[in-house]
Design an enzyme around this catalytic site. Structure first.
Site, PDB file in Angstrom:
ATOM      1  N   SER A  17       0.813  -1.219   0.000  1.00 24.33           N
ATOM      2  CA  SER A  17       0.000   0.000   0.000  1.00 24.33           C
ATOM      3  C   SER A  17       0.848   1.272   0.000  1.00 24.33           C
ATOM      4  O   SER A  17       0.338   2.350  -0.314  1.00 24.33           O
ATOM      5  CB  SER A  17      -0.941   0.005   1.201  1.00 24.33           C
ATOM      6  OG  SER A  17      -0.197  -0.111   2.396  1.00 24.33           O
ATOM      7  N   ASP A 261      -2.176   6.380  11.730  1.00 26.25           N
ATOM      8  CA  ASP A 261      -1.420   5.863  10.604  1.00 26.25           C
ATOM      9  C   ASP A 261      -0.101   6.620  10.449  1.00 26.25           C
ATOM     10  O   ASP A 261      -0.084   7.766   9.989  1.00 26.25           O
ATOM     11  CB  ASP A 261      -2.269   6.000   9.332  1.00 26.25           C
ATOM     12  CG  ASP A 261      -1.621   5.337   8.136  1.00 26.25           C
ATOM     13  OD1 ASP A 261      -0.402   5.050   8.191  1.00 26.25           O
ATOM     14  OD2 ASP A 261      -2.326   5.109   7.132  1.00 26.25           O
ATOM     15  N   HIS A 264       1.595   5.360   6.094  1.00 27.19           N
ATOM     16  CA  HIS A 264       1.217   5.988   4.814  1.00 27.19           C
ATOM     17  C   HIS A 264       1.412   7.494   4.919  1.00 27.19           C
ATOM     18  O   HIS A 264       1.606   8.032   5.998  1.00 27.19           O
ATOM     19  CB  HIS A 264      -0.239   5.641   4.483  1.00 27.19           C
ATOM     20  CG  HIS A 264      -0.453   4.171   4.355  1.00 27.19           C
ATOM     21  ND1 HIS A 264      -0.845   3.388   5.412  1.00 27.19           N
ATOM     22  CD2 HIS A 264      -0.274   3.336   3.321  1.00 27.19           C
ATOM     23  CE1 HIS A 264      -0.909   2.125   5.025  1.00 27.19           C
ATOM     24  NE2 HIS A 264      -0.562   2.062   3.756  1.00 27.19           N
TER      25      HIS A 264
END
Ligand SMILES: *[C@@H]1O[C@H](CO)[C@@H](O)[C@H](O)[C@H]1NC(C)=O
Ligand SMILES: *[C@@H]1O[C@H](CO)[C@@H](O)[C@H](O)[C@H]1NC(C)=O
Ligand SMILES: *[C@@H]1O[C@H](CO)[C@@H](O)[C@H](O)[C@H]1NC(C)=O
Ligand SMILES: *[C@@H]1O[C@H](CO)[C@@H](O)[C@H](O)[C@H]1NC(C)=O
Ligand SMILES: *[C@@H]1O[C@H](CO)[C@@H](O)[C@H](O)[C@H]1NC(C)=O
Length: 301
Positions: A17, A261, A264
């Site tokens: 990702s 997070d 990312h």
């Protein structure tokens, strides 16, 4: 200018990702040059949401596609051999490249990455063991498995990718920035608003395994068919660039403090810089290749 250079070409990002993050960044950067937003679309009408599989965006007026294939390990993950010990729920077949690789083969610009799933949590802990040939390697370490999978990727490139047509890059590991825990145990990055300009140590484990392997290979064969897009050290400093608490977006409000997070990246943001570097490498090689072509046609005339 980049879209013009990419006319009639395919750009592919393959990996986890974080690779998707970079793909999305490039899509945004390229579309910002278009006044007609309808001139870029997903070929199967799929929305950009988190999911498995692949997404192909076409820039209509340039006949160019920018594609993402989800493949967090780059090698096959599948059913364990019959008769495996009970702990073995599933295996990573370290000697088999992901089955979607037949789609990657023709890319003009191929950007691979893997790394974030090569840890105990995402493999052995969940019963995902490592397999080579028919054998489940019960004692193999995650690091050795990571290296073995990279060998498979390099073998696949040598055997299947036409290096006169395709430029292949491996984007190096993008460090995470959890403070006071990891992603499952309350690690955070939400008060980070400045880059780290000090000299905090950077984990170069993944990069080292990769570059050692490449050196080894080029020593043996005298050539190197993979360039590293080396973003690890520069990215390590950007603890301020993550989506952090804001991941869920304005409607849902901030993520819970203990579930933020720090892997990312916000966009616009850090992956845009990776793409600027990628573009520089691409231009450099592309101009060498087109010069070769010009020379070739001069010889003909
Ligand atoms: C569009 O690009 C593909 C390669 O990605 C090429 O095969 C095809 O011929 C191109 N189409 C046109 C109309 O140039
Ligand atoms: C794996 O390690 C264990 C303990 O270190 C040892 O008893 C066993 O023989 C090893 N198995 C293999 C297949 O090497
Ligand atoms: C490799 O790509 C070059 C440049 O596009 C092309 O001329 C050549 O025919 C290709 N080679 C093979 C084996 O397909
Ligand atoms: C590869 O070759 C270089 C230069 O000849 C040498 O310094 C290096 O030690 C070699 N590496 C390996 C892994 O053999
Ligand atoms: C990667 O880049 C950093 C600087 O950003 C440099 O210190 C390091 O030596 C590079 N590593 C490799 C393997 O190229």
């Amino acid at each position: 200018m980049m879209l013009e250079r990419l006319r009639n070409r395919r750009v592919l990002f393959v990996g986890d990702s974080i690779g998707r993050n970079q793909w999305e960044s490039l899509l945004c950067m390229l579309s910002s040059a278009l006044s007609d937003k309808a001139a870029v679309y997903e070929v199967n009408g799929r929305p950009i949401t988190k999911h498995t599989g692949f997404l192909v965006y076409r820039f209509r007026d340039f006949n160019c596609t920018v594609e993402y294939y989800r493949s967090p390990f780059l090698v096959v993950q599948g059913r364990a051999p019959v008769g495996s010990p009970e702990d073995v729920k599933i295996t990573l077949k370290l000697d088999q490249i992901d089955w979607t690789s037949n789609q990657w083969v023709d890319a003009d610009l191929l950007v691979l990455n893997t790394g974030h799933w090569w840890n105990y949590e995402k493999t052995l802990r969940g019963g995902s063991y490592f397999q080579v040939g028919d054998e489940v390697k019960m004692n193999m370490t995650v690091e050795d498995a990571y290296q073995r999978s990279l060998e498979t990727v390099l073998d696949w490139i040598s055997a299947h990718v036409n290096m006169s047509k395709s430029q292949v890059y491996f984007r190096s590991y993008a460090p995470v920035h959890f403070r006071g825990g990891d992603w499952r145990s309350g690690g955070t990055c939400h008060l980070e608003t400045l880059p780290d300009l000090g000299s905090s140590p950077v984990s170069l484990v993944h990069l080292k395994i990769l570059t050692d392997l490449l050196t080894d290979r080029s020593n043996q064969t005298g050539k190197n068919n993979l360039d590293v897009l080396n973003i690890t050290a520069m990215t390590a400093r950007r603890k301020d660039g993550h989506s952090s608490l804001y991941y869920l977006g304005p409607k849902l409000g901030p993520a819970p403090l203990h579930r933020q997070d720090c892997s990312h990246w916000c966009l616009p943001g850090i992956p845009d810089m990776w793409n600027e570097l990628l573009y520089a490498l691409f231009l450099k090689r592309d101009s060498v290749q087109s010069r070769d072509l010009t020379n070739a046609s001069c010889v003909l005339c």
